[in-house]
Design a protein around this motif. Structure first.
Motif, PDB file in Angstrom:
ATOM      1  N   VAL A 132       0.840  -1.185   0.000  1.00 49.75           N
ATOM      2  CA  VAL A 132       0.000   0.000   0.000  1.00 49.75           C
ATOM      3  C   VAL A 132       0.882   1.245   0.000  1.00 49.75           C
ATOM      4  CG1 VAL A 132      -1.775   1.289   1.244  1.00 49.75           C
ATOM      5  CG2 VAL A 132      -1.809  -1.214   1.251  1.00 49.75           C
ATOM      6  N   VAL A 133       0.705   2.092  -1.020  1.00 52.68           N
ATOM      7  CA  VAL A 133       1.503   3.315  -1.088  1.00 52.68           C
ATOM      8  C   VAL A 133       0.656   4.557  -0.862  1.00 52.68           C
ATOM      9  CG1 VAL A 133       3.257   2.300  -2.582  1.00 52.68           C
ATOM     10  CG2 VAL A 133       1.254   3.390  -3.607  1.00 52.68           C
ATOM     11  N   ALA A 134      -0.671   4.446  -0.976  1.00 57.06           N
ATOM     12  CA  ALA A 134      -1.520   5.621  -0.754  1.00 57.06           C
ATOM     13  C   ALA A 134      -2.938   5.178  -0.429  1.00 57.06           C
ATOM     14  CB  ALA A 134      -1.537   6.523  -1.979  1.00 57.06           C
ATOM     15  N   LEU A 135      -3.540   5.879   0.531  1.00 56.65           N
ATOM     16  CA  LEU A 135      -4.951   5.720   0.860  1.00 56.65           C
ATOM     17  C   LEU A 135      -5.647   7.014   0.487  1.00 56.65           C
ATOM     18  CD1 LEU A 135      -4.675   4.089   4.420  1.00 56.65           C
ATOM     19  CD2 LEU A 135      -4.871   2.929   2.211  1.00 56.65           C
ATOM     20  N   HIS A 136      -6.628   6.926  -0.380  1.00 54.55           N
ATOM     21  CA  HIS A 136      -7.298   8.126  -0.875  1.00 54.55           C
ATOM     22  C   HIS A 136      -8.555   8.388  -0.051  1.00 54.55           C
ATOM     23  CE1 HIS A 136      -4.623   8.103  -4.366  1.00 54.55           C
ATOM     24  NE2 HIS A 136      -4.844   6.795  -4.426  1.00 54.55           N
ATOM     25  N   GLY A 137      -8.427   9.245   0.928  1.00 54.91           N
ATOM     26  CA  GLY A 137      -9.556   9.585   1.779  1.00 54.91           C
ATOM     27  C   GLY A 137      -9.348   9.105   3.201  1.00 54.91           C
ATOM     28  N   ALA A 138      -9.844   9.902   4.142  1.00 52.51           N
ATOM     29  CA  ALA A 138      -9.738   9.558   5.562  1.00 52.51           C
ATOM     30  C   ALA A 138     -11.091   9.085   6.074  1.00 52.51           C
ATOM     31  CB  ALA A 138      -9.260  10.775   6.359  1.00 52.51           C
ATOM     32  N   ALA A 139     -11.096   8.491   7.254  1.00 53.49           N
ATOM     33  CA  ALA A 139     -12.341   8.041   7.873  1.00 53.49           C
ATOM     34  C   ALA A 139     -13.287   9.226   8.027  1.00 53.49           C
ATOM     35  CB  ALA A 139     -12.052   7.399   9.228  1.00 53.49           C
ATOM     36  N   GLY A 140     -14.531   9.020   7.634  1.00 54.91           N
ATOM     37  CA  GLY A 140     -15.517  10.085   7.682  1.00 54.91           C
ATOM     38  C   GLY A 140     -15.658  10.846   6.389  1.00 54.91           C
ATOM     39  N   GLU A 141     -14.751  10.614   5.442  1.00 54.24           N
ATOM     40  CA  GLU A 141     -14.801  11.318   4.165  1.00 54.24           C
ATOM     41  C   GLU A 141     -15.657  10.530   3.173  1.00 54.24           C
ATOM     42  OE1 GLU A 141     -11.732  12.558   0.546  1.00 54.24           O
ATOM     43  OE2 GLU A 141     -11.006  12.420   2.611  1.00 54.24           O
ATOM     44  N   THR A 142     -16.426  11.252   2.361  1.00 53.71           N
ATOM     45  CA  THR A 142     -17.268  10.631   1.348  1.00 53.71           C
ATOM     46  C   THR A 142     -16.534  10.597   0.018  1.00 53.71           C
ATOM     47  OG1 THR A 142     -19.299  11.373   2.446  1.00 53.71           O
ATOM     48  CG2 THR A 142     -19.470  10.772   0.128  1.00 53.71           C
ATOM     49  N   ARG A 143     -16.508   9.421  -0.613  1.00 55.46           N
ATOM     50  CA  ARG A 143     -15.828   9.234  -1.898  1.00 55.46           C
ATOM     51  C   ARG A 143     -16.849   8.883  -2.971  1.00 55.46           C
ATOM     52  NH1 ARG A 143     -11.252  11.313  -2.515  1.00 55.46           N
ATOM     53  NH2 ARG A 143     -10.564   9.742  -4.002  1.00 55.46           N
TER      54      ARG A 143
END
Length: 466
Positions: A57-68
């Motif tokens: 894993v090199v990137a997570l797009h979005g944090a907890a609570g964020e709408t994607r």
């Protein structure tokens, strides 16, 4: 190929976005094919999303609570050996075949190749610039939504990725073409629409931007002509709970029900002593397969709907017709930590009482755990609401749109009751029926409720209808 970006897959059921509840992995972790990497909450359920690639894993797009939005980057995976991420070729074959490995309950496939849409040629207002079909998109670039671009005078279009953004703009009378998008490639995002809403409204003098805005249409006899904004102050000590996910869908559905359905509620008190004794006798005979009172009430509802099928219906407003369903898909109102949901028992009329009891127990447990797929939360034709579990006697519940009726059951308590001319203490409950007055009149609704009450008081009447 080096890094591979996994996009939030199509969620089905008309869902266009999901809120990140919890990441199961972190940057630097190693994942395997089909490993669950994130838990997301859609408007209908909470689901785990498995990743079709293996690697680091090199990137997570979005944090907890964020709408994607659907189609936007979710996680980026790099191969540990520098080659193509494991599972990449296999995933592409599975995607064409619809393996179902990307999102539990929805599947990876999008049907036959003929159903795929070519990316439309888009230009970003106010400076038109064609985007070729073959132009490569960077990892965070949006995918054109099915709703299409918004038209702009002169042949240009405004690049709006999300139907949610388009609907928000439309509801507040904002033309997306007048906004300058701050997203990648000039995409108009939700924040751009909200920024326009928070901007200064036409007024003789400047007004401070309130903490929260409630849109209200204003205009003359010809209809709304502008969008007025009423300031609703939010104090520092106020608790602000955003309407997102399941809670937002509940609010929208209940509001729509109240707007569209002319509902009426009738009620009657019933002596449930015999029903309680019947349940006790059934469970004493077969303790390994207990039957709940809710299952018996569901059986009674099914008996009533067989006699009064007018209530097992919905109103098709566009077609100006009433559609009576052949089968009974029974909805059961269930309170969960995420709000009120109504899981559906398909073809409940085909189940025995014991099968109803088992299905109800499993369904309500899964609903409270948040593990029901969205398909189990839609398509009901009649709802049973046991609000007596909250310790209340009666209620005037809102119909679960687009259904036509809902039976409510209050708590069962000891009350004085006249039996054969003598006062006695009996188990009494209040039954209520809320119905759509467009599908039937009081005679049908009263007949159904009286039949239900009679079966509660004399469960032996069910034998003639089973």
């Amino acid at each position: 190929m080096s890094e591979q970006v996994f996009l939030l897959p199509d969620l089905g059921e008309g869902l266009t976005e999901a809120e990140i509840v919890e990441w199961r992995v972190a940057v630097g972790d190693t994942v395997t094919v089909d490993q669950s990497v994130v838990e997301v909450e859609t408007a209908k359920a909470v689901v785990d999303v498995p990743c079709p690639y293996a690697g680091r894993v090199v990137a997570l797009h979005g944090a907890a609570g964020e709408t994607r939005p659907v189609g936007q980057p979710l996680i980026t995976i790099a191969p540990a050996d520098g080659g193509e991420p494991a599972g990449h070729a296999t995933y592409r074959e599975e995607e064409r075949a619809g393996s179902g490995n990307v999102l539990i309950g929805y599947g990876t496939g999008h049907g036959a190749a003929g159903r795929r849409r070519r990316r439309p040629r888009l230009t970003v207002a106010p400076e038109p610039a064609p985007v070729p079909d073959s132009a490569p998109a960077p990892a965070p670039a949006p995918v054109a939504a099915a709703s299409g671009p918004a038209a702009v005078p002169g042949g240009a279009v405004a690049l709006v990725i999300s139907p949610i953004v388009r609907r928000l703009a439309r509801e507040h009378g904002i033309d997306p073409a007048t906004l300058r998008g701050t997203g990648p490639g000039g995409v108009v995002r939700r924040a751009d629409v909200e920024a326009a809403l928070a901007g200064p409204a036409p007024a003789p003098r400047p007004t401070p931007v309130p903490d929260r805005l409630d849109a209200a249409p204003t205009g003359g006899a010809d209809g709304p002509t502008a969008v007025g904004r009423v300031a609703v102050p939010v104090g520092e000590e106020d608790l602000v709970v955003p309407l997102t996910g399941v809670r937002r869908v509940i609010a929208d559905k209940l509001s729509r029900s109240r707007r569209e359905i002319p509902e009426v509620t009738i009620w009657v008190d019933a002596d449930a002593t015999a029903l309680v004794e019947t349940r006790r006798a059934i469970n004493a005979a077969t303790p390994d397969a207990p039957v709940s009172l809710l299952a018996l009430l569901a059986r009674i509802c099914l008996s009533g709907l067989r006699r009064f099928p007018q209530l097992n219906a919905r109103v098709d407003t566009e077609g100006q017709r009433i559609v009576q369903s052949r089968g009974v898909h029974l909805g059961i109102a269930a309170q969960t930590d995420r709000g009120l949901v109504v899981p559906v028992l398909r073809d409940a009329h085909l189940l025995t009482t014991r099968e109803l009891a088992a299905a109800l127990a499993g369904t309500t447990a899964a609903a409270r755990a948040g593990t029901l797929p969205p398909a189990r939360l839609t398509g009901g034709t009649f709802t049973l609401n046991n609000y007596g579990v909250f310790g209340v006697d009666g209620s005037t519940p809102i119909i679960n749109h687009p259904e036509a009726a809902l039976l409510g059951v209050g708590r069962i308590v000891d009350k004085p009751w006249v039996v054969d001319g003598q006062l006695a203490v009996r188990k009494v409950t209040q039954l209520s029926l809320t119905f759509d007055h467009r599908v039937c009149d009081g005679g049908v609704a009263g007949g159904f409720l009286r039949h239900v009450a009679d079966c509660v008081e004399q469960p032996a009447l069910l034998v003639a209808n089973v």
